[in-house]
Scaffold this motif. Structure first.
Motif, mmCIF file in Angstrom:
data_model
loop_
_atom_site.group_PDB
_atom_site.id
_atom_site.type_symbol
_atom_site.label_atom_id
_atom_site.label_comp_id
_atom_site.label_asym_id
_atom_site.label_seq_id
_atom_site.Cartn_x
_atom_site.Cartn_y
_atom_site.Cartn_z
ATOM 1 N N GLY A 61 1.010 -1.422 0.277
ATOM 2 C CA GLY A 61 0.214 -0.143 -0.268
ATOM 3 C C GLY A 61 1.129 1.285 -0.050
ATOM 4 O O GLY A 61 0.422 2.552 -0.202
ATOM 5 N N GLY A 62 2.515 1.113 0.280
ATOM 6 C CA GLY A 62 3.070 2.163 0.526
ATOM 7 C C GLY A 62 2.826 3.310 1.556
ATOM 8 O O GLY A 62 2.338 2.833 2.367
ATOM 9 N N ALA B 216 8.433 10.660 -6.168
ATOM 10 C CA ALA B 216 8.123 10.787 -4.844
ATOM 11 C C ALA B 216 7.287 10.220 -3.856
ATOM 12 O O ALA B 216 7.163 10.386 -3.423
ATOM 13 N N ALA B 217 7.399 8.734 -4.366
ATOM 14 C CA ALA B 217 6.239 7.625 -4.143
ATOM 15 C C ALA B 217 6.609 6.856 -2.851
ATOM 16 O O ALA B 217 5.944 6.951 -2.042
ATOM 17 N N VAL C 155 -2.175 4.460 -8.903
ATOM 18 C CA VAL C 155 -1.571 5.908 -7.645
ATOM 19 C C VAL C 155 -0.304 6.350 -8.527
ATOM 20 O O VAL C 155 -0.024 6.936 -7.685
ATOM 21 N N LYS C 156 0.083 6.143 -9.563
ATOM 22 C CA LYS C 156 2.009 6.493 -9.872
ATOM 23 C C LYS C 156 1.908 6.946 -10.991
ATOM 24 O O LYS C 156 2.423 8.268 -11.520
ATOM 25 N N GLY C 157 0.441 7.156 -12.116
ATOM 26 C CA GLY C 157 1.185 7.846 -13.189
ATOM 27 C C GLY C 157 0.195 9.467 -13.304
ATOM 28 O O GLY C 157 1.982 10.067 -13.221
ATOM 29 N N ARG C 158 -0.642 9.967 -12.661
ATOM 30 C CA ARG C 158 -1.048 10.952 -12.366
ATOM 31 C C ARG C 158 -0.202 11.632 -11.925
ATOM 32 O O ARG C 158 0.052 13.234 -11.498
ATOM 33 N N GLN C 159 0.372 11.101 -10.302
ATOM 34 C CA GLN C 159 0.221 10.957 -9.446
ATOM 35 C C GLN C 159 2.076 11.568 -9.187
ATOM 36 O O GLN C 159 2.483 12.476 -8.766
ATOM 37 N N HIS D 263 11.446 4.141 -6.946
ATOM 38 C CA HIS D 263 11.162 3.224 -7.847
ATOM 39 C C HIS D 263 10.537 3.503 -9.079
ATOM 40 O O HIS D 263 10.437 3.297 -10.212
ATOM 41 N N THR D 264 9.292 4.732 -8.827
ATOM 42 C CA THR D 264 8.624 5.817 -10.317
ATOM 43 C C THR D 264 10.159 5.968 -11.282
ATOM 44 O O THR D 264 9.338 6.336 -12.984
ATOM 45 N N GLU D 265 11.096 6.043 -10.533
ATOM 46 C CA GLU D 265 11.725 6.392 -11.347
ATOM 47 C C GLU D 265 12.210 6.042 -12.604
ATOM 48 O O GLU D 265 13.064 5.845 -13.221
#
Ligand code: NAD
Length: 303
Positions: A132-133, A239-240, A227-231, A288-290
């Motif tokens: 869930g992060g 910055a997740a 939860v990662k694309g737009r954010q 990790h979103t990098e």
């Protein structure tokens, strides 16, 4: 066997990106916390925000007088060090009958051994990794995957309820850790698929924000798109709160489980190699979103 209900004392070891908000939820639920982290600053920041928690000088000191020990450490090796093998390890302070709960994403085969070693000391283990992060750690809505005995889960349920919303008994010791590693295989490959699609789409002239919105109303929808694309990816904030190095570790764990069972998993192997190389090139501490930047690098796209 007593239930771990507030104001029971919990030794909380590991106050990183996830440990901090999870420990905060326990304090807010009325538990008494004894803290330990290798980082003095991590402990003093936490006590600054939650003065009822006590910072201690070692895992042993944290465990003294505690009804349970929760670990939220980088991997199973750090957990073994903190609990059994390091200097002033928790085992030296643990009372017989105490419960150990490893909420880190550890290797399930190591966890099976840890469960046997702790049982020999009269201490029960639950593996209880989370998904869930940071966001869901903050609001206490994590998914908690539990391995171990049902009676021990019931004992720990009030503590789990303070940190998570979905609490699932997955099987005996190691089952939670196995499921967590496999979950992250899905999460990592979904994220790479989204990033590659965005790189191709942008090169074709598509708007990345529009692409994510369409994925989210179509069959391409995933945790990455939701939860990662737009954010974090489209605005390039990256910055997740979960590092590339930890994702690479979880994928290695999933592959080790497959290898342990003699199962050939070609795409899993490919995903392990992809993230290991990305972790080397971006740096293990990169968010990790990098992985989107890595996908751009491989495609030879200027960012
Ligand atoms: P982190 O690196 O931010 O925090 C780890 C903490 O453990 C640090 O404060 C470090 O000082 C401390 N530490 C390391 N070794 C220690 C030892 N031997 N004794 C005491 N303290 C020690 O990591 P994180 O992002 O909080 O992740 C923790 C675990 O949770 C990992 O297994 C990770 O894979 C998993 N996880 C992370 C996320 C996320 O979104 N960050 C989500 C789910 C699961």
């Amino acid at each position: 066997m007593t239930t771990l209900a507030p104001p029971a004392t919990i030794a909380f070891i590991g106050l990183g990106m996830m440990g901090r908000p999870m420990a905060a939820r326990l304090v807010e639920a009325g538990f008494t916390l004894r803290l330990y982290d290798l980082s003095q600053k991590a402990m003093s920041d936490f006590v600054g925000a939650h003065p009822s928690a006590l910072a201690t000088a070692s895992a042993k000191a944290a465990a003294q007088g505690a009804d349970a020990v929760v670990t939220m450490l980088p991997d199973g090796k750090a957990v073994r060090q903190a609990l059994l093998e390091g200097r002033e390890a928790a085992r030296e302070g643990l009372a017989t009958g105490a419960l150990v709960i490893d909420m880190s994403s550890s290797n399930p085969v190591d966890t099976q051994k840890l469960a046997r070693d702790l049982a020999a000391l009269g201490v029960a283990l639950l593996d209880a990794p989370v998904s869930g992060g940071v966001k869901r750690a903050v609001d206490g809505s994590l998914s908690i995957m539990v391995g171990g005995a049902m009676a021990d889960l019931e004992r720990a349920r009030p503590a789990f309820a303070a940190m998570g919303k979905t609490i699932t008994l997955c099987g005996p010791a190691g089952a939670g850790h196995a499921l967590k590693a496999l979950n992250n295989y899905l999460s990592a490959s979904g994220l790479v698929a989204m990033c590659e699609a965005l790189v191709v789409g942008e090169a074709f002239g598509l708007d990345p924000g529009t692409m994510v919105d369409v994925f989210n109303s179509s069959t391409g929808k995933s945790n990455a798109t939701e939860v990662k694309g737009r954010q974090f990816v489209v605005p390039r904030t990256f910055a997740a709160g979960f590092t590339t190095g930890l994702m690479a570790k979880d994928l290695r764990t999933a592959a080790e489980v497959a290898a342990h069972l003699d199962l050939n998993m070609p795409m899993l192997k490919q995903t392990v190699a992809y993230w290991a190389d990305a972790s080397g090139k971006l740096g293990a501490s990169a968010d990790h979103t990098e992985i989107f930047r890595y996908a751009e690098m491989l495609a030879d796209v200027q960012s």
